[in-house]
Design a protein around this motif. Sequence first.
Motif, PDB file in Angstrom:
ATOM      1  N   SER A  84       0.773  -1.160   0.161  1.00 55.15           N
ATOM      2  CA  SER A  84      -0.049   0.053   0.100  1.00 55.15           C
ATOM      3  C   SER A  84       0.795   1.301   0.150  1.00 55.15           C
ATOM      4  O   SER A  84       1.912   1.227   0.572  1.00 55.15           O
ATOM      5  N   THR A  85       0.424   2.247  -0.593  1.00 58.58           N
ATOM      6  CA  THR A  85       1.077   3.790  -0.675  1.00 58.58           C
ATOM      7  C   THR A  85       0.152   4.592   0.204  1.00 58.58           C
ATOM      8  O   THR A  85       0.435   5.711   0.163  1.00 58.58           O
ATOM      9  N   ALA A  86      -0.894   4.227   1.027  1.00 62.83           N
ATOM     10  CA  ALA A  86      -1.921   5.118   1.785  1.00 62.83           C
ATOM     11  C   ALA A  86      -1.074   5.767   2.688  1.00 62.83           C
ATOM     12  O   ALA A  86      -0.234   5.429   3.378  1.00 62.83           O
ATOM     13  N   ASP A  87      -1.789   6.969   2.925  1.00 60.25           N
ATOM     14  CA  ASP A  87      -1.144   7.683   4.229  1.00 60.25           C
ATOM     15  C   ASP A  87      -1.402   7.007   5.419  1.00 60.25           C
ATOM     16  O   ASP A  87      -0.611   7.158   6.506  1.00 60.25           O
ATOM     17  N   ILE A  88      -2.537   6.332   5.799  1.00 59.74           N
ATOM     18  CA  ILE A  88      -2.958   5.723   7.159  1.00 59.74           C
ATOM     19  C   ILE A  88      -2.787   4.239   6.677  1.00 59.74           C
ATOM     20  O   ILE A  88      -3.871   3.898   5.907  1.00 59.74           O
ATOM     21  N   LEU A  89      -2.640   3.423   7.729  1.00 60.99           N
ATOM     22  CA  LEU A  89      -2.721   1.926   7.491  1.00 60.99           C
ATOM     23  C   LEU A  89      -3.739   1.730   8.802  1.00 60.99           C
ATOM     24  O   LEU A  89      -3.358   2.133   9.928  1.00 60.99           O
ATOM     25  N   ILE A  90      -5.057   0.913   8.398  1.00 64.54           N
ATOM     26  CA  ILE A  90      -5.784   0.620   9.830  1.00 64.54           C
ATOM     27  C   ILE A  90      -5.795  -0.873   9.593  1.00 64.54           C
ATOM     28  O   ILE A  90      -6.211  -1.591   8.554  1.00 64.54           O
ATOM     29  N   PHE A  91      -5.270  -1.565  10.481  1.00 56.15           N
ATOM     30  CA  PHE A  91      -5.609  -3.071  10.781  1.00 56.15           C
ATOM     31  C   PHE A  91      -6.586  -3.527  11.474  1.00 56.15           C
ATOM     32  O   PHE A  91      -7.115  -3.086  12.792  1.00 56.15           O
ATOM     33  N   LEU A  92      -7.668  -4.191  10.880  1.00 53.60           N
ATOM     34  CA  LEU A  92      -8.646  -4.731  11.198  1.00 53.60           C
ATOM     35  C   LEU A  92      -9.028  -6.164  10.942  1.00 53.60           C
ATOM     36  O   LEU A  92      -8.696  -6.796  10.008  1.00 53.60           O
ATOM     37  N   ASP A  93      -9.345  -6.857  12.004  1.00 56.16           N
ATOM     38  CA  ASP A  93      -9.835  -8.414  12.036  1.00 56.16           C
ATOM     39  C   ASP A  93     -10.875  -8.539  11.315  1.00 56.16           C
ATOM     40  O   ASP A  93     -11.994  -8.012  11.478  1.00 56.16           O
ATOM     41  N   ALA A  94     -10.866  -9.929  10.449  1.00 54.34           N
ATOM     42  CA  ALA A  94     -11.878 -10.326   9.806  1.00 54.34           C
ATOM     43  C   ALA A  94     -13.187 -10.798  10.791  1.00 54.34           C
ATOM     44  O   ALA A  94     -14.160 -10.714  10.166  1.00 54.34           O
ATOM     45  N   ASP A  95     -12.889 -11.218  12.024  1.00 56.89           N
ATOM     46  CA  ASP A  95     -14.173 -11.482  12.866  1.00 56.89           C
ATOM     47  C   ASP A  95     -14.482 -10.250  13.790  1.00 56.89           C
ATOM     48  O   ASP A  95     -15.063 -10.370  14.778  1.00 56.89           O
ATOM     49  N   CYS A  96     -14.395  -9.158  12.991  1.00 57.12           N
ATOM     50  CA  CYS A  96     -14.931  -7.896  13.774  1.00 57.12           C
ATOM     51  C   CYS A  96     -15.806  -7.127  12.627  1.00 57.12           C
ATOM     52  O   CYS A  96     -15.961  -7.315  11.508  1.00 57.12           O
ATOM     53  N   MET A  97     -16.595  -6.088  13.227  1.00 52.87           N
ATOM     54  CA  MET A  97     -17.627  -5.267  12.527  1.00 52.87           C
ATOM     55  C   MET A  97     -17.537  -3.967  13.135  1.00 52.87           C
ATOM     56  O   MET A  97     -17.667  -3.776  14.305  1.00 52.87           O
ATOM     57  N   PRO A  98     -17.168  -2.835  12.034  1.00 56.98           N
ATOM     58  CA  PRO A  98     -17.075  -1.663  12.883  1.00 56.98           C
ATOM     59  C   PRO A  98     -18.395  -1.051  12.970  1.00 56.98           C
ATOM     60  O   PRO A  98     -19.489  -1.275  12.174  1.00 56.98           O
ATOM     61  N   ASP A  99     -18.741  -0.281  14.240  1.00 56.92           N
ATOM     62  CA  ASP A  99     -19.790   0.309  14.456  1.00 56.92           C
ATOM     63  C   ASP A  99     -19.807   1.698  13.288  1.00 56.92           C
ATOM     64  O   ASP A  99     -18.683   2.293  12.935  1.00 56.92           O
ATOM     65  N   PRO A 100     -20.828   2.252  13.126  1.00 56.63           N
ATOM     66  CA  PRO A 100     -21.127   3.616  12.494  1.00 56.63           C
ATOM     67  C   PRO A 100     -20.255   4.500  13.160  1.00 56.63           C
ATOM     68  O   PRO A 100     -20.267   4.678  14.546  1.00 56.63           O
ATOM     69  N   GLY A 101     -19.409   5.499  12.207  1.00 59.58           N
ATOM     70  CA  GLY A 101     -18.552   6.302  13.071  1.00 59.58           C
ATOM     71  C   GLY A 101     -17.389   6.109  13.230  1.00 59.58           C
ATOM     72  O   GLY A 101     -16.457   6.867  13.665  1.00 59.58           O
ATOM     73  N   TRP A 102     -16.916   4.866  12.992  1.00 61.09           N
ATOM     74  CA  TRP A 102     -15.422   4.229  13.560  1.00 61.09           C
ATOM     75  C   TRP A 102     -14.460   4.871  12.562  1.00 61.09           C
ATOM     76  O   TRP A 102     -13.514   5.292  13.227  1.00 61.09           O
ATOM     77  N   LEU A 103     -14.477   4.780  11.262  1.00 60.71           N
ATOM     78  CA  LEU A 103     -13.329   5.224  10.518  1.00 60.71           C
ATOM     79  C   LEU A 103     -13.398   7.011  10.686  1.00 60.71           C
ATOM     80  O   LEU A 103     -12.239   7.482  10.979  1.00 60.71           O
ATOM     81  N   ALA A 104     -14.291   7.477  10.892  1.00 57.24           N
ATOM     82  CA  ALA A 104     -14.361   9.173  11.193  1.00 57.24           C
ATOM     83  C   ALA A 104     -13.767   9.358  12.349  1.00 57.24           C
ATOM     84  O   ALA A 104     -12.989  10.192  12.413  1.00 57.24           O
ATOM     85  N   ALA A 105     -13.925   8.298  13.474  1.00 57.51           N
ATOM     86  CA  ALA A 105     -13.106   8.704  14.616  1.00 57.51           C
ATOM     87  C   ALA A 105     -11.670   8.385  14.685  1.00 57.51           C
ATOM     88  O   ALA A 105     -10.986   9.160  15.299  1.00 57.51           O
ATOM     89  N   LEU A 106     -11.578   7.414  13.942  1.00 57.30           N
ATOM     90  CA  LEU A 106      -9.960   7.151  13.739  1.00 57.30           C
ATOM     91  C   LEU A 106      -9.331   8.374  12.820  1.00 57.30           C
ATOM     92  O   LEU A 106      -8.134   8.901  13.454  1.00 57.30           O
ATOM     93  N   LEU A 107     -10.078   8.794  12.053  1.00 59.20           N
ATOM     94  CA  LEU A 107      -9.435  10.075  11.093  1.00 59.20           C
ATOM     95  C   LEU A 107      -9.395  11.294  12.017  1.00 59.20           C
ATOM     96  O   LEU A 107      -8.437  12.006  11.823  1.00 59.20           O
ATOM     97  N   ARG A 108     -10.447  11.281  12.809  1.00 57.82           N
ATOM     98  CA  ARG A 108     -10.420  12.714  13.425  1.00 57.82           C
ATOM     99  C   ARG A 108      -9.032  12.869  14.585  1.00 57.82           C
ATOM    100  O   ARG A 108      -8.263  13.726  14.787  1.00 57.82           O
ATOM    101  N   ALA A 109      -8.748  11.347  15.047  1.00 55.53           N
ATOM    102  CA  ALA A 109      -7.637  11.410  15.905  1.00 55.53           C
ATOM    103  C   ALA A 109      -6.252  11.537  15.078  1.00 55.53           C
ATOM    104  O   ALA A 109      -5.401  12.399  15.663  1.00 55.53           O
ATOM    105  N   HIS A 110      -6.303  11.092  14.183  1.00 54.70           N
ATOM    106  CA  HIS A 110      -4.880  11.266  13.231  1.00 54.70           C
ATOM    107  C   HIS A 110      -4.856  12.791  13.039  1.00 54.70           C
ATOM    108  O   HIS A 110      -3.779  13.636  12.753  1.00 54.70           O
ATOM    109  N   ARG A 111      -6.088  13.423  12.632  1.00 52.35           N
ATOM    110  CA  ARG A 111      -6.010  14.973  12.384  1.00 52.35           C
ATOM    111  C   ARG A 111      -5.601  15.685  13.448  1.00 52.35           C
ATOM    112  O   ARG A 111      -5.139  16.878  13.332  1.00 52.35           O
TER     113      ARG A 111
END
Length: 318
Positions: A84-111
């Motif tokens: 990957s050449t992405a700015d941010i790497l997010i590691f997520l397990d296949a036996d997980c399911m994100p809640d709504p707002g999960w990605l936005a919360a991670l990005l806010r923390a990085h910002r």
Amino acid sequence: MPDPRSVAVVIPARNEGRTIRQLVEAVVAQRPPALDLEVIVVDNASVDDTAARAREAGARVLPLPLRAGLGNPAAARNLAARSSTADILIFLDADCMPDPGWLAALLRAHRRGQVAVGGPLEMPRGLPLSARADYYCGWYHVHGVRPAGTVVSHPPGNVSICREAFMRTSGFIEDGPAAYAHEELRWQAELRAGGHRIAFEPNAVVRHYNRPGFANLLRRNYRWGYSAIQTKAETGAARLAWLYRHPRTLILACPPLALLQAAYIVACWARIGRLEPLVMLPLVLAARSAWCLGAMVGTARWLRNRERGVTGARPAWE
């Protein structure tokens, strides 16, 4: 990284055809406007339709070479990070399911300037008894009630990092037994040595579907204990880190540690108002007894290898 423009969500998967499409679609649905989002599913020799289902949902699928080891999640994550050449790497397990707002919360923390961010692993509804016990034995420090702050380490099922910072580390430990438990501790210790901390973001919630079965509960805890000394003594990434600096003391302390760990786990959950682990105390005690047995065997192996001059895991980028 005040304003990341691209994100790669890395999901190692083996025989997850039943749920992988739903997971990829849940991640893709959270993509904010103007963000380049890529989902990378690393297929680890699945014998079902995991790869096809992931592609149907929009993921890029990478096969993990067999030489990396069957079911090796550490090697799968490293492979995706290198590709990957992405700015941010997010590691997520296949036996997980994100809640709504999960990605936005991670990005806010990085910002806000955070280099690495971990989120809660919460328990979904409907898990059978043994799976709930497995959940309680694993995630008593990374639940959704924990306030924002920093953590010593964070499990790889829900953690993100600036790719540039990750690539300056040696990555996930690919050698057994650490590749299957505590594989994240080395790069997270290297991150801290570079002056960074892992921020805990309570709003970045994923639901972790622990696998059922009493045998699975014992195996998982045994595996955690077996790899504990190799990873924690060599990285210092542990609570009670002093204990892992004295491996022979750890072996002697293991029998009473089972009782102390079980009591500690129950107390952690009781402190936030979850009393079910108290009812499950026999299961929790059995699990931590398996952890202590694994720690005794793994520590003895580690001491023997050290006397022979065998070092720890090789850097992932070699």
